[in-house]
Design an enzyme around this catalytic site. Structure first.
Site, PDB file in Angstrom:
ATOM      1  N   LYS A   1       8.807   6.173  13.834  1.00 29.44           N
ATOM      2  CA  LYS A   1       9.762   6.656  14.837  1.00 29.44           C
ATOM      3  C   LYS A   1      10.558   5.492  15.461  1.00 29.44           C
ATOM      4  O   LYS A   1      11.729   5.663  15.790  1.00 29.44           O
ATOM      5  CB  LYS A   1       9.041   7.459  15.931  1.00 29.44           C
ATOM      6  CG  LYS A   1       8.328   6.641  16.981  1.00 29.44           C
ATOM      7  CD  LYS A   1       7.916   7.474  18.189  1.00 29.44           C
ATOM      8  CE  LYS A   1       7.000   6.715  19.142  1.00 29.44           C
ATOM      9  NZ  LYS A   1       7.574   5.546  19.809  1.00 29.44           N
TER      10      LYS A   1
ATOM     11  N   CYS B   1       4.079   5.090  15.587  1.00 30.93           N
ATOM     12  CA  CYS B   1       5.047   4.136  16.135  1.00 30.93           C
ATOM     13  C   CYS B   1       6.075   3.607  15.152  1.00 30.93           C
ATOM     14  O   CYS B   1       7.272   3.812  15.351  1.00 30.93           O
ATOM     15  CB  CYS B   1       4.300   3.008  16.817  1.00 30.93           C
ATOM     16  SG  CYS B   1       3.440   3.643  18.259  1.00 30.93           S
TER      17      CYS B   1
ATOM     18  N   GLY C   1       0.820  -1.210   0.000  1.00 34.73           N
ATOM     19  CA  GLY C   1       0.000   0.000   0.000  1.00 34.73           C
ATOM     20  C   GLY C   1       0.843   1.245   0.000  1.00 34.73           C
ATOM     21  O   GLY C   1       1.792   1.375  -0.787  1.00 34.73           O
TER      22      GLY C   1
HETATM   23  P1  NAD Z   1       0.120   9.948  23.484  1.00 29.10           P
HETATM   24  O1  NAD Z   1       0.839  11.094  22.927  1.00 29.10           O
HETATM   25  O2  NAD Z   1      -1.220   9.572  22.930  1.00 29.10           O
HETATM   26  O3  NAD Z   1      -0.085  10.152  25.049  1.00 29.10           O
HETATM   27  C1  NAD Z   1       0.928  10.577  25.907  1.00 29.10           C
HETATM   28  C2  NAD Z   1       0.295  11.323  27.082  1.00 29.10           C
HETATM   29  O4  NAD Z   1       1.305  11.560  28.066  1.00 29.10           O
HETATM   30  C3  NAD Z   1      -0.275  12.681  26.710  1.00 29.10           C
HETATM   31  O5  NAD Z   1      -1.633  12.760  27.112  1.00 29.10           O
HETATM   32  C4  NAD Z   1       0.609  13.683  27.482  1.00 29.10           C
HETATM   33  O6  NAD Z   1      -0.079  14.835  27.927  1.00 29.10           O
HETATM   34  C5  NAD Z   1       1.046  12.832  28.661  1.00 29.10           C
HETATM   35  N1  NAD Z   1       2.251  13.302  29.350  1.00 29.10           N
HETATM   36  C6  NAD Z   1       3.374  13.834  28.803  1.00 29.10           C
HETATM   37  N2  NAD Z   1       4.257  14.121  29.766  1.00 29.10           N
HETATM   38  C7  NAD Z   1       3.703  13.759  30.948  1.00 29.10           C
HETATM   39  C8  NAD Z   1       4.134  13.787  32.298  1.00 29.10           C
HETATM   40  N3  NAD Z   1       5.346  14.241  32.621  1.00 29.10           N
HETATM   41  N4  NAD Z   1       3.307  13.343  33.252  1.00 29.10           N
HETATM   42  C9  NAD Z   1       2.083  12.881  32.935  1.00 29.10           C
HETATM   43  N5  NAD Z   1       1.613  12.813  31.679  1.00 29.10           N
HETATM   44  C10 NAD Z   1       2.416  13.257  30.688  1.00 29.10           C
HETATM   45  O7  NAD Z   1       1.118   8.713  23.388  1.00 29.10           O
HETATM   46  P2  NAD Z   1       0.776   7.173  23.061  1.00 29.10           P
HETATM   47  O8  NAD Z   1       0.460   7.007  21.626  1.00 29.10           O
HETATM   48  O9  NAD Z   1      -0.181   6.652  24.071  1.00 29.10           O
HETATM   49  O10 NAD Z   1       2.212   6.508  23.290  1.00 29.10           O
HETATM   50  C11 NAD Z   1       2.780   6.410  24.560  1.00 29.10           C
HETATM   51  C12 NAD Z   1       3.969   5.484  24.488  1.00 29.10           C
HETATM   52  O11 NAD Z   1       3.541   4.147  24.178  1.00 29.10           O
HETATM   53  C13 NAD Z   1       4.993   5.831  23.410  1.00 29.10           C
HETATM   54  O12 NAD Z   1       6.268   5.511  23.881  1.00 29.10           O
HETATM   55  C14 NAD Z   1       4.626   4.919  22.270  1.00 29.10           C
HETATM   56  O13 NAD Z   1       5.717   4.630  21.424  1.00 29.10           O
HETATM   57  C15 NAD Z   1       4.180   3.675  23.006  1.00 29.10           C
HETATM   58  N6  NAD Z   1       3.215   2.841  22.288  1.00 29.10           N
HETATM   59  C16 NAD Z   1       2.185   3.429  21.631  1.00 29.10           C
HETATM   60  C17 NAD Z   1       1.234   2.632  20.992  1.00 29.10           C
HETATM   61  C18 NAD Z   1       0.086   3.236  20.224  1.00 29.10           C
HETATM   62  O14 NAD Z   1      -0.630   2.500  19.569  1.00 29.10           O
HETATM   63  N7  NAD Z   1      -0.135   4.544  20.271  1.00 29.10           N
HETATM   64  C19 NAD Z   1       1.336   1.235  21.076  1.00 29.10           C
HETATM   65  C20 NAD Z   1       2.407   0.677  21.784  1.00 29.10           C
HETATM   66  C21 NAD Z   1       3.336   1.492  22.395  1.00 29.10           C
HETATM   67  C1  UGA Z   2       1.847  -0.964  15.610  1.00 31.18           C
HETATM   68  C2  UGA Z   2       2.041  -2.437  16.000  1.00 31.18           C
HETATM   69  O1  UGA Z   2       1.221  -3.259  15.171  1.00 31.18           O
HETATM   70  C3  UGA Z   2       1.681  -2.670  17.458  1.00 31.18           C
HETATM   71  O2  UGA Z   2       1.958  -4.017  17.808  1.00 31.18           O
HETATM   72  C4  UGA Z   2       2.532  -1.735  18.315  1.00 31.18           C
HETATM   73  O3  UGA Z   2       2.165  -1.870  19.678  1.00 31.18           O
HETATM   74  C5  UGA Z   2       2.320  -0.301  17.880  1.00 31.18           C
HETATM   75  O4  UGA Z   2       2.639  -0.160  16.475  1.00 31.18           O
HETATM   76  C6  UGA Z   2       3.210   0.622  18.639  1.00 31.18           C
HETATM   77  O5  UGA Z   2       4.293   0.266  19.034  1.00 31.18           O
HETATM   78  O6  UGA Z   2       2.760   1.740  18.820  1.00 31.18           O
HETATM   79  P1  UGA Z   2      -0.244   0.576  14.982  1.00 31.18           P
HETATM   80  O7  UGA Z   2       0.796   1.553  14.575  1.00 31.18           O
HETATM   81  O8  UGA Z   2      -1.358   1.009  15.846  1.00 31.18           O
HETATM   82  O9  UGA Z   2       0.461  -0.654  15.755  1.00 31.18           O
HETATM   83  O10 UGA Z   2      -0.918  -0.021  13.679  1.00 31.18           O
HETATM   84  P2  UGA Z   2      -0.577  -1.203  12.642  1.00 31.18           P
HETATM   85  O11 UGA Z   2      -1.815  -1.950  12.385  1.00 31.18           O
HETATM   86  O12 UGA Z   2       0.605  -1.985  13.028  1.00 31.18           O
HETATM   87  O13 UGA Z   2      -0.230  -0.368  11.325  1.00 31.18           O
HETATM   88  C7  UGA Z   2       0.923   0.443  11.255  1.00 31.18           C
HETATM   89  C8  UGA Z   2       1.076   0.979   9.854  1.00 31.18           C
HETATM   90  O14 UGA Z   2       1.437  -0.053   8.948  1.00 31.18           O
HETATM   91  C9  UGA Z   2      -0.190   1.607   9.278  1.00 31.18           C
HETATM   92  O15 UGA Z   2       0.157   2.768   8.562  1.00 31.18           O
HETATM   93  C10 UGA Z   2      -0.723   0.554   8.345  1.00 31.18           C
HETATM   94  O16 UGA Z   2      -1.472   1.090   7.287  1.00 31.18           O
HETATM   95  C11 UGA Z   2       0.562  -0.051   7.837  1.00 31.18           C
HETATM   96  N1  UGA Z   2       0.401  -1.451   7.374  1.00 31.18           N
HETATM   97  C12 UGA Z   2       0.077  -2.422   8.247  1.00 31.18           C
HETATM   98  C13 UGA Z   2       0.624  -1.755   6.040  1.00 31.18           C
HETATM   99  O17 UGA Z   2       0.940  -0.862   5.220  1.00 31.18           O
HETATM  100  N2  UGA Z   2       0.504  -3.051   5.629  1.00 31.18           N
HETATM  101  C14 UGA Z   2       0.180  -4.049   6.469  1.00 31.18           C
HETATM  102  O18 UGA Z   2       0.104  -5.210   6.020  1.00 31.18           O
HETATM  103  C15 UGA Z   2      -0.044  -3.732   7.819  1.00 31.18           C
END
Ligand code: NAD
Ligand code: UGA
Length: 438
Positions: free
Chosen positions: A264, A261, A254
């Site tokens: 970065k 995630c 795609g």
């Molecule tokens: P997000 O930006 O949605 O949320 C982060 C929150 O932390 C914000 O609401 C912010 O205001 C708050 N914050 C910042 N500094 C703070 C502090 N000092 N005290 C209290 N709160 C504070 O982030 P996210 O997407 O939930 O991601 C969080 C972490 O989890 C990242 O490291 C990310 O890589 C990881 N992660 C994210 C996902 C995902 O799907 N989004 C999945 C797996 C892992």
């Molecule tokens: C991804 C991982 O799947 C989670 O396991 C992980 O916890 C998370 O990152 C994280 O560390 O934050 P997410 O980013 O929510 O989750 O979504 P995905 O479904 O993994 O898709 C990521 C990107 O890859 C999207 O842009 C999606 O369109 C793309 N993708 C996914 C493809 O282009 N092809 C695929 O076959 C699958």
């Protein structure tokens, strides 16, 4: 029932806190964003995640989930403090740890009893030890604590199901007792629990995301070869996926990976390797392919239209993936910018990300639905594979367009059917049928 504090109420923190509350624990969720917390106290969620609003309300009503901006209040009863703050991309691809540092300092300043600090944020290898150093240095008087890494593997859009039915729970700590206590919290999830040292747990998270990103770049590379040779990458992925050693998941060609995630995290892992004098060649290729992949759709539109100037191009879907309103590193942003740079007028629609998209996509006309996007458009690009786009009235769509061009960045339509309907259709890697070149 355990007392848990979750620090950072974003995609991960809100899901983690709410799910632990749903499992019967008492959870206090803390964020420094006052507006976010004030809204949550009134039942208004900061993010869109299917099923989450109902689960938050149920657990707030049951008295198991509450929200605060005060560390002292959040930590008063807590046995566990989960850190779930953001770790965005910093300089040179390095993860920016300013929020983790601030959270660690605040924990140190406000804890009054022994605590297990559980890190859920995705952090560079060695961060757990660094957090322990910060807490130790910032405590006014020594209070016992341990740091456990518990990386999160949920996906946006299916976060509740992913949290409640994980493939595994990974815990990293040299303090076996602390790791066992965090393991106890996860026992109701009935997933395998792997206990390793802190650094290994931190690496498991990066390696997992990087591997999934590698699968995506791999299939995108194959898609490009398919396109040149007249093969259909969707069928290729299906055929490969029957082999359990390969698996069908994450083989959808795609627009490349986006979101908060994969982009970065692959960069941060490559940065860690470079700093250590290693040469992360595979990761570099994964990133290069992903960058080029996004640009391919604009090139296809340009090829079909000859010139973008004064053309109207519609984007179907804006969020980085379906079932979320997350616009962080969403391909739609870059695609819109490129089209605008070529002189095109860009319209777009997303089922849930419109208000967030508005802030990220200046000059893009936001429409009520897919049909409004199509009306008068010279070309449509499918950017996000929302279900509601899969069964559109395509005849109506075509009739309302100025030119019947569809570039399907997610391969949601059938090439032969689109051609029968009179569209000039281009998928990604759809070879003979999709591109009409062979
Ligand atoms: P997000 O930006 O949605 O949320 C982060 C929150 O932390 C914000 O609401 C912010 O205001 C708050 N914050 C910042 N500094 C703070 C502090 N000092 N005290 C209290 N709160 C504070 O982030 P996210 O997407 O939930 O991601 C969080 C972490 O989890 C990242 O490291 C990310 O890589 C990881 N992660 C994210 C996902 C995902 O799907 N989004 C999945 C797996 C892992
Ligand atoms: C991804 C991982 O799947 C989670 O396991 C992980 O916890 C998370 O990152 C994280 O560390 O934050 P997410 O980013 O929510 O989750 O979504 P995905 O479904 O993994 O898709 C990521 C990107 O890859 C999207 O842009 C999606 O369109 C793309 N993708 C996914 C493809 O282009 N092809 C695929 O076959 C699958």
């Amino acid at each position: 029932m355990k007392n848990i504090c979750v620090i950072g109420v974003g995609y991960v923190g809100l899901v983690t806190g709410t799910c632990f509350a749903d499992l019967g624990n008492r959870v206090m969720a803390l964020d420094i964003n006052e507006e976010r917390i004030a809204n949550l106290k009134q039942g208004l969620l900061p993010i869109y995640e299917p099923g989450l609003e109902e689960m938050v309300k149920r657990n707030v009503a049951a008295g198991r989930l509450s929200f605060t901006t005060h560390y002292a209040e959040a930590l008063a009863e807590a046995e566990f403090a989960f850190i779930a703050v953001g770790t965005p991309e910093g300089v040179d691809g390095e993860a920016d740890l300013q929020y983790v540092r601030a959270a660690a300092e605040s924990i140190a300043a406000h804890m009054t009893a022994p605590l297990i600090i559980v890190n859920k944020s995705t952090v560079p290898v060695g961060t757990g030890d660094w957090v322990a150093d910060i807490v130790r240095a910032k405590q006014a008087a020594p209070i016992a604590f341990s740091v456990v890494s518990c990386p999160e593997f949920l996906r946006e859009g299916s976060a509740l199901a992913d949290f409640m039915n994980p493939a595994r729970t990974v815990l990293g700590s040299l303090d076996r007792d602390a790791a066992n206590r965090v393991a106890d919290l996860h026992l109701p999830l009935r997933a395998p629990i792997q206990v390793v040292d802190l650094r290994t747990a931190e690496m498991i998270k990066y390696a997992s995301n990087a591997f999934l990103a590698t699968k995506i770049s791999f299939i995108n590379e194959i898609a490009n070869v398919c396109e040149a040779l007249g093969a259909d990458v969707k069928e290729v992925a299906t055929g490969m996926g029957f082999d359990p050693r390969i698996g069908r998941q994450f083989l959808d060609a795609g627009l490349g990976y986006g979101g908060s995630c994969f982009p970065k995290d692959v960069k941060a892992l490559a940065h860690m390797a470079n700093v250590q004098g290693r040469h992360p060649q595979l990761l570099q290729a994964v990133m290069d392919i992903n960058r080029d992949q996004r640009r391919l759709v604009t090139r296809k539109v340009r090829d079909l239209l000859g010139d973008l100037d004064q053309k109207t191009i519609g984007l179907l879907g804006l969020a980085f993936k379906p079932n979320t309103d997350d616009m962080r590193d969403a391909p739609a942003i870059e695609i819109a910018r490129e089209l605008q740079a070529g002189g095109a007028l860009v319209k777009g629609y997303d089922p849930v990300a419109m208000s967030v998209a508005g802030r990220h996509m200046p000059g893009v006309k936001l429409c009520e639905d897919a049909y409004e996007v199509a009306a008068g458009a010279d070309a449509l690009i499918v950017v996000t594979e929302w279900n509601e786009f899969k069964q559109l009235d395509l005849e109506r769509l075509r009739q309302s367009m100025r030119r019947p061009i569809v570039v399907d960045g997610r391969n949601i339509y059938h090439p032969a059917q689109m051609q029968r309907l009179g569209f000039q259709y281009r998928g990604v890697g759809r070879g003979y049928n999709g591109n009409g070149q062979h």
